[in-house]
Design an enzyme around this catalytic site. Structure first.
Site, PDB file in Angstrom:
ATOM      1  N   GLU A   1       9.648   1.395  10.982  1.00 41.50           N
ATOM      2  CA  GLU A   1      10.628   2.480  10.823  1.00 41.50           C
ATOM      3  C   GLU A   1       9.835   3.762  10.986  1.00 41.50           C
ATOM      4  O   GLU A   1       9.109   4.177  10.083  1.00 41.50           O
ATOM      5  CB  GLU A   1      11.307   2.351   9.451  1.00 41.50           C
ATOM      6  CG  GLU A   1      12.609   3.088   9.369  1.00 41.50           C
ATOM      7  CD  GLU A   1      12.423   4.457   8.775  1.00 41.50           C
ATOM      8  OE1 GLU A   1      12.274   5.413   9.575  1.00 41.50           O
ATOM      9  OE2 GLU A   1      12.424   4.574   7.536  1.00 41.50           O
TER      10      GLU A   1
ATOM     11  N   LYS B   1       0.860  -1.186   0.000  1.00 45.29           N
ATOM     12  CA  LYS B   1       0.000   0.000   0.000  1.00 45.29           C
ATOM     13  C   LYS B   1       0.897   1.237   0.000  1.00 45.29           C
ATOM     14  O   LYS B   1       1.484   1.587   1.017  1.00 45.29           O
ATOM     15  CB  LYS B   1      -0.923   0.046   1.220  1.00 45.29           C
ATOM     16  CG  LYS B   1      -1.987   1.127   1.018  1.00 45.29           C
ATOM     17  CD  LYS B   1      -2.515   1.728   2.299  1.00 45.29           C
ATOM     18  CE  LYS B   1      -1.720   2.878   2.828  1.00 45.29           C
ATOM     19  NZ  LYS B   1      -1.649   4.077   1.989  1.00 45.29           N
TER      20      LYS B   1
ATOM     21  N   GLU C   1       9.332  16.336  15.975  1.00 43.83           N
ATOM     22  CA  GLU C   1       9.919  16.335  14.643  1.00 43.83           C
ATOM     23  C   GLU C   1       9.172  17.371  13.788  1.00 43.83           C
ATOM     24  O   GLU C   1       7.944  17.332  13.707  1.00 43.83           O
ATOM     25  CB  GLU C   1       9.717  14.929  14.072  1.00 43.83           C
ATOM     26  CG  GLU C   1      10.408  14.641  12.784  1.00 43.83           C
ATOM     27  CD  GLU C   1      10.159  13.194  12.338  1.00 43.83           C
ATOM     28  OE1 GLU C   1       9.079  12.637  12.630  1.00 43.83           O
ATOM     29  OE2 GLU C   1      11.045  12.635  11.688  1.00 43.83           O
TER      30      GLU C   1
ATOM     31  N   CYS D   1      12.936  11.239   7.518  1.00 43.91           N
ATOM     32  CA  CYS D   1      12.863  10.866   8.939  1.00 43.91           C
ATOM     33  C   CYS D   1      14.227  10.924   9.604  1.00 43.91           C
ATOM     34  O   CYS D   1      14.314  10.874  10.822  1.00 43.91           O
ATOM     35  CB  CYS D   1      12.206   9.507   9.102  1.00 43.91           C
ATOM     36  SG  CYS D   1      12.955   8.285   8.046  1.00 43.91           S
TER      37      CYS D   1
HETATM   38  P1  ADP Z   1       3.115  10.762   7.207  1.00 46.29           P
HETATM   39  O1  ADP Z   1       2.787  11.771   8.242  1.00 46.29           O
HETATM   40  O2  ADP Z   1       4.530  10.737   6.784  1.00 46.29           O
HETATM   41  O3  ADP Z   1       2.157  10.734   6.069  1.00 46.29           O
HETATM   42  P2  ADP Z   1       1.786   8.422   8.160  1.00 46.29           P
HETATM   43  O4  ADP Z   1       2.206   7.489   9.234  1.00 46.29           O
HETATM   44  O5  ADP Z   1       0.521   9.179   8.356  1.00 46.29           O
HETATM   45  O6  ADP Z   1       3.025   9.372   7.957  1.00 46.29           O
HETATM   46  O7  ADP Z   1       1.689   7.663   6.772  1.00 46.29           O
HETATM   47  C1  ADP Z   1       2.579   6.673   6.336  1.00 46.29           C
HETATM   48  C2  ADP Z   1       1.813   5.601   5.596  1.00 46.29           C
HETATM   49  O8  ADP Z   1       0.836   5.073   6.486  1.00 46.29           O
HETATM   50  C3  ADP Z   1       1.030   6.071   4.374  1.00 46.29           C
HETATM   51  O9  ADP Z   1       0.990   5.025   3.429  1.00 46.29           O
HETATM   52  C4  ADP Z   1      -0.344   6.323   4.930  1.00 46.29           C
HETATM   53  O10 ADP Z   1      -1.334   6.233   3.922  1.00 46.29           O
HETATM   54  C5  ADP Z   1      -0.454   5.178   5.911  1.00 46.29           C
HETATM   55  N1  ADP Z   1      -1.403   5.384   7.003  1.00 46.29           N
HETATM   56  C6  ADP Z   1      -1.824   6.540   7.542  1.00 46.29           C
HETATM   57  N2  ADP Z   1      -2.695   6.307   8.555  1.00 46.29           N
HETATM   58  C7  ADP Z   1      -2.816   4.957   8.649  1.00 46.29           C
HETATM   59  C8  ADP Z   1      -3.564   4.063   9.508  1.00 46.29           C
HETATM   60  N3  ADP Z   1      -4.342   4.504  10.477  1.00 46.29           N
HETATM   61  N4  ADP Z   1      -3.419   2.736   9.301  1.00 46.29           N
HETATM   62  C9  ADP Z   1      -2.614   2.279   8.331  1.00 46.29           C
HETATM   63  N5  ADP Z   1      -1.882   3.048   7.510  1.00 46.29           N
HETATM   64  C10 ADP Z   1      -1.987   4.365   7.660  1.00 46.29           C
END
Ligand code: ADP
Length: 511
Positions: free
Chosen positions: A281, A205, A414, A315
């Site tokens: 990570e 994904k 951050e 990061c």
């Molecule tokens: P960032 O702030 O860098 O976008 P996230 O942790 O929100 O970091 O997103 C990283 C990845 O996790 C993306 O692929 C995002 O679509 C996915 N993501 C965001 N929220 C969720 C969730 N609740 N469960 C699973 N995946 C998620």
């Protein structure tokens, strides 16, 4: 405020090209895919995600594509396909998988220009950085092609003279891979390369902001000869639902996630229902320490590379710059001067641009919040400090703040944006304590010419990765990962493959 408007900015006389025009210039138009990829088929689905160029958003010409947003049923189909593919893929030889990975490595190099353009479009980073990302991303396929034939077990002496103990190393199974937008290609290849080398199959994904690079990689995996079902890429506008499905599905044997600590915790909770193996990570808050015995010019270059790469959106970007009081004035003057002379902010496909926009308004809000909070508590703006609406809504000046203290938000969280806070310190003991205060620990950097101090500090800093006298640490050979709430598991390096394997003990009686 003296420097405020003196950063050399790309002027608004250029117009940011319509995204569709850039797409029409791709040398290999087949890399532009807008459907999901399941079991070797391109799936359109019922919903779509709008993907925009952050440099020109919200201008209507910023829209790059409507990409298929795949459903829970599509995810089920992909997991089934990956599970079926695993039954045969796990039996292939490491040498065979090595060849597949090398094919993919070559294809990425052959299509490097187009792949870099896709990254500039969907992420906003400048072309040179995007091109560099493809070099980095492809290097994981090369690295793991070299590792694949060497995934070996062990023979262990038994306490029973009639027995022999064998440790068999086997692929873990179907892996769920969830990636962020800041490295649209490399965050996938770092996981996919290791998974395939081990003999696993994958359901990926990608971040909804940047699915195009992921889909281009899926296309290249097809050309590289990957069997159907080994690589599945499913963009989704409902990340929480997709993540939950992957974490709770009994046929997914491992989830590898790169993203924020908060989401990592949610995924870990969801994974408990199936006791899934995890690699996390997560976010960092990297200290960057310049000691009194540092080579200050070198530290300035390292700080620019580490803090402002991708406009501060990695990061492992330096987040807190601790400068010894005896070199503070020299460092801050040289740092701001060099930035003032070398930085050119603008649209990533424009010649000579060094820094692009932040990804979206959420990122911009955090940048503004951190600057406003710091200034309200006494920090001084030494460089930049303002948004750049004359270029676009997501553009912000590279900013340096002086006299930052530990009570400011920017010291505690951050920023993930182009702001460098300078914090003065007077002793090694004091700076180590401050550096280790956050509950996260991904990367850290320090500059010193004293060998004893280098070892002392390296051993004391609570982080997973360190740069000593360098601000650029990333490469496939580095064990990449964090400690504390920055997560666990290591990617890349000789350790990266371990997370995708299980060790099976076999006791053989020879009496
Ligand atoms: P960032 O702030 O860098 O976008 P996230 O942790 O929100 O970091 O997103 C990283 C990845 O996790 C993306 O692929 C995002 O679509 C996915 N993501 C965001 N929220 C969720 C969730 N609740 N469960 C699973 N995946 C998620």
């Amino acid at each position: 405020m003296f420097y405020r408007n003196s950063i050399k900015l790309a002027v608004r006389s250029y117009s940011i090209e319509a995204s569709s025009k850039v797409i029409s210039t791709l040398k290999n138009p087949s890399l532009f895919k807008t459907s999901g990829y399941i079991n070797g088929e391109w799936i359109t689905g019922n919903d779509t995600i709008e993907v925009h160029n952050p440099a020109s958003f919200p201008d209507p010409t910023s829209k790059i594509a409507d990409v298929a947003s795949l459903s829970a049923t599509d995810y089920e189909n992909a997991i089934e396909a990956a599970s079926n593919a695993f039954a045969t893929f796990k039996k292939t030889t490491g040498r065979h998988r090595s060849e597949l990975l090398l094919n993919l490595y070559q294809l990425m190099k052959e299509n490097q220009d187009d792949l870099a353009k896709l990254i500039v479009l969907e992420n906003g980073k400048p072309y040179a950085d995007a091109y560099g990302e493809i070099t980095y991303a492809a290097s994981f396929f090369q690295w793991f092609a070299e590792e694949a034939p060497r995934v070996a077990g062990d023979i262990i002496p038994s306490s029973n003279g009639s027995n022999r103990i064998l440790a068999l190393r086997q692929p873990i199974g179907v892996c769920g891979i969830i990636t962020p937008w800041n490295f649209p290609a490399a965050m996938i290849t770092r996981k996919l390369g290791a998974a395939v080398a081990a003999g696993c199959t994958t359901v990926i994904k990608p971040a909804s902001e940047t699915p195009l690079s992921a889909l281009a990689l899926a296309h290249l995996s097809e050309l590289a000869g990957f069997p159907k079902g080994v690589v599945n890429v499913l963009p989704s506008s409902d990340a929480p639902a997709a993540g939950k499905l992957l974490c709770e599905h009994p046929k997914i044997k491992k989830v590898s996630f790169t993203g924020s600590t908060n989401v990592g915790k949610v995924l870990m909770g969801q994974s408990s229902s199936t006791l899934k193996k995890l690699s996390m990570e997560l976010g960092g808050n990297a200290p960057f320490i310049v000691f009194d015995d540092a080579d200050v010019d070198k530290a300035v270059d390292g700080a620019i590379a580490s803090k402002f790469r991708s406009s501060g959106q990695t990061c492992i970007c330096a987040n807190r710059l601790f400068i010894h009081e005896s070199v503070y004035d020299e460092f801050s003057t040289k740092f701001t001067e060099k930035l003032r002379k070398t930085v050119k902010i603008g649209y990533g496909l424009e010649e000579g641009i060094t820094h692009g926009p932040v990804i979206h308004s959420k990122s911009m809000s955090k940048v503004r919040q951190h600057i406003d909070d710091a200034v309200s508590k006494g920090a001084k703006v030494l460089l930049g400090g303002s948004k750049l609406p004359e270029i676009g809504e997501n553009f912000h000046e590279l900013t340096v703040l002086g006299d930052v203290t530990s009570d400011m938000l920017i010291s505690q969280e951050e920023t993930f944006g182009p702001v460098a806070p300078l914090i003065k310190f007077s002793s090694e003991e004091e700076v180590l304590q401050a550096a280790n205060t956050p509950d996260v620990g991904l990367a850290g950097y320090f500059y010193s010419t004293d060998v004893s101090r280098i070892f002392r500090v390296a051993e004391e800093l609570e982080v997973g990765m360190l740069g000593a006298n360098t601000g650029a640490i990333s490469e496939a050979a580095l064990p990449f990962g964090g400690v504390k709430q920055s997560g666990f598991g290591r990617e890349g390096s000789k350790f990266g493959i371990e997370d995708y394997t299980i060790v099976k003990g076999l006791v053989l009686n020879i009496a």
